[in-house]
Design an enzyme around this catalytic site. Structure first.
Site, PDB file in Angstrom:
ATOM      1  N   HIS A 130       0.825  -1.201   0.000  1.00  0.00           N
ATOM      2  CA  HIS A 130       0.000   0.000   0.000  1.00  0.00           C
ATOM      3  C   HIS A 130       0.863   1.256   0.000  1.00  0.00           C
ATOM      4  O   HIS A 130       2.069   1.194   0.230  1.00  0.00           O
ATOM      5  CB  HIS A 130      -0.921   0.028   1.226  1.00  0.00           C
ATOM      6  CG  HIS A 130      -2.140  -0.814   1.079  1.00  0.00           C
ATOM      7  ND1 HIS A 130      -2.161  -2.151   1.415  1.00  0.00           N
ATOM      8  CD2 HIS A 130      -3.383  -0.517   0.618  1.00  0.00           C
ATOM      9  CE1 HIS A 130      -3.366  -2.639   1.176  1.00  0.00           C
ATOM     10  NE2 HIS A 130      -4.123  -1.681   0.694  1.00  0.00           N
ATOM     11  N   LYS A 134      -0.823   4.926   4.465  1.00  0.00           N
ATOM     12  CA  LYS A 134      -1.699   3.982   5.157  1.00  0.00           C
ATOM     13  C   LYS A 134      -1.214   3.796   6.590  1.00  0.00           C
ATOM     14  O   LYS A 134      -0.045   3.481   6.827  1.00  0.00           O
ATOM     15  CB  LYS A 134      -1.751   2.641   4.423  1.00  0.00           C
ATOM     16  CG  LYS A 134      -2.753   1.669   5.046  1.00  0.00           C
ATOM     17  CD  LYS A 134      -3.044   0.502   4.127  1.00  0.00           C
ATOM     18  CE  LYS A 134      -4.038  -0.452   4.753  1.00  0.00           C
ATOM     19  NZ  LYS A 134      -5.335   0.190   5.061  1.00  0.00           N
TER      20      LYS A 134
END
Length: 233
Positions: A130, A134
């Site tokens: 990600h 995040k």
């Protein structure tokens, strides 16, 4: 449909675009610092931060506003929300990932786990990648994938960054700039490897799924999942 956006970061702004394209009205944009009256909304979509999610969701349920949440990192209080929703006869959907493709991927993951459950020569691992913004690791999507495998094999638990037991599924969480989300489930043996993989190209898929879930939840009561929304059961 009048929508409250609880969390107005990158995902909130993407949801706003999709919602407006589909003819809805955004009546609340909560950044976590502003006050609002949730009763102005027909439905709420929560993509806030872990520290705010429980209060956001419970406020909606207490005010009879159905709520869809995609915030991860707060699930130690998930059962409290379920109890509250049942007590207040509210409407609630939580998903670790609202992407339509990912929810199909979840079902594929479960079916593959069933097929592989007796083949003990294969080691199972999950990798998720990600963007660097995040906040939680592993991703909620990776945890959902692990739970789908645990339900259908003899694996007992998942663990982050390593494997201390043959009964556990190792999850590797990588953070790379500008990656919306990539998840890979791997079955590896001495003779071959089986991978299933989902790659998100942008956030539009997550946003679209969240809006579709909100449309579906309007005027319903109960606790649901994206399996219900997409009729995957």
């Amino acid at each position: 449909m009048k929508i409250a956006l609880l969390g107005y970061g990158r995902m909130g702004k993407e949801i706003e675009k999709i919602a407006l394209q589909r003819g809805h009205e955004i009546v609340i944009k909560s950044t976590g610092e502003n006050t609002y009256d949730i009763n102005e909304a027909d439905v709420a979509i929560d993509f806030s931060v872990p520290a705010s999610a429980y209060n956001n969701i419970s406020n909606c349920i207490n005010n009879n506003v159905p709520v869809v949440s995609g915030t991860t990192g707060w699930l130690d209080r998930y059962n409290e929300i379920i109890d509250l929703c049942n007590e207040k006869n509210g409407g609630f959907i939580y998903a670790s990932n609202f992407s339509l493709g990912v929810n199909v991927f979840f079902e594929l993951n479960k079916q593959l786990a069933k097929m592989m459950s007796t083949l003990e020569q294969y080691n199972i691992a999950i990798e998720e990648i990600h963007h660097t913004q995040k906040l939680d690791a592993p991703s909620g999507t990776a945890i959902t994938l692990a739970e789908g495998i645990i339900e259908n094999t003899n694996k007992k638990a998942w663990e982050l960054d390593g494997k201390t037991s043959e009964d556990n599924i190792p999850i590797t969480a990588l953070r790379t700039p500008d990656v919306p989300g990539t998840h890979t489930v791997t079955y590896n043996s001495e003779v071959d490897t089986i991978d299933i993989k989902h790659t998100a190209h942008n956030r539009q898929g997550f946003a679209l799924g969240a809006v579709i879930a909100a449309e579906w939840l309007l005027n319903k009561t109960g606790v649901y999942t994206m399996r219900d929304v997409l009729n995957l059961g």
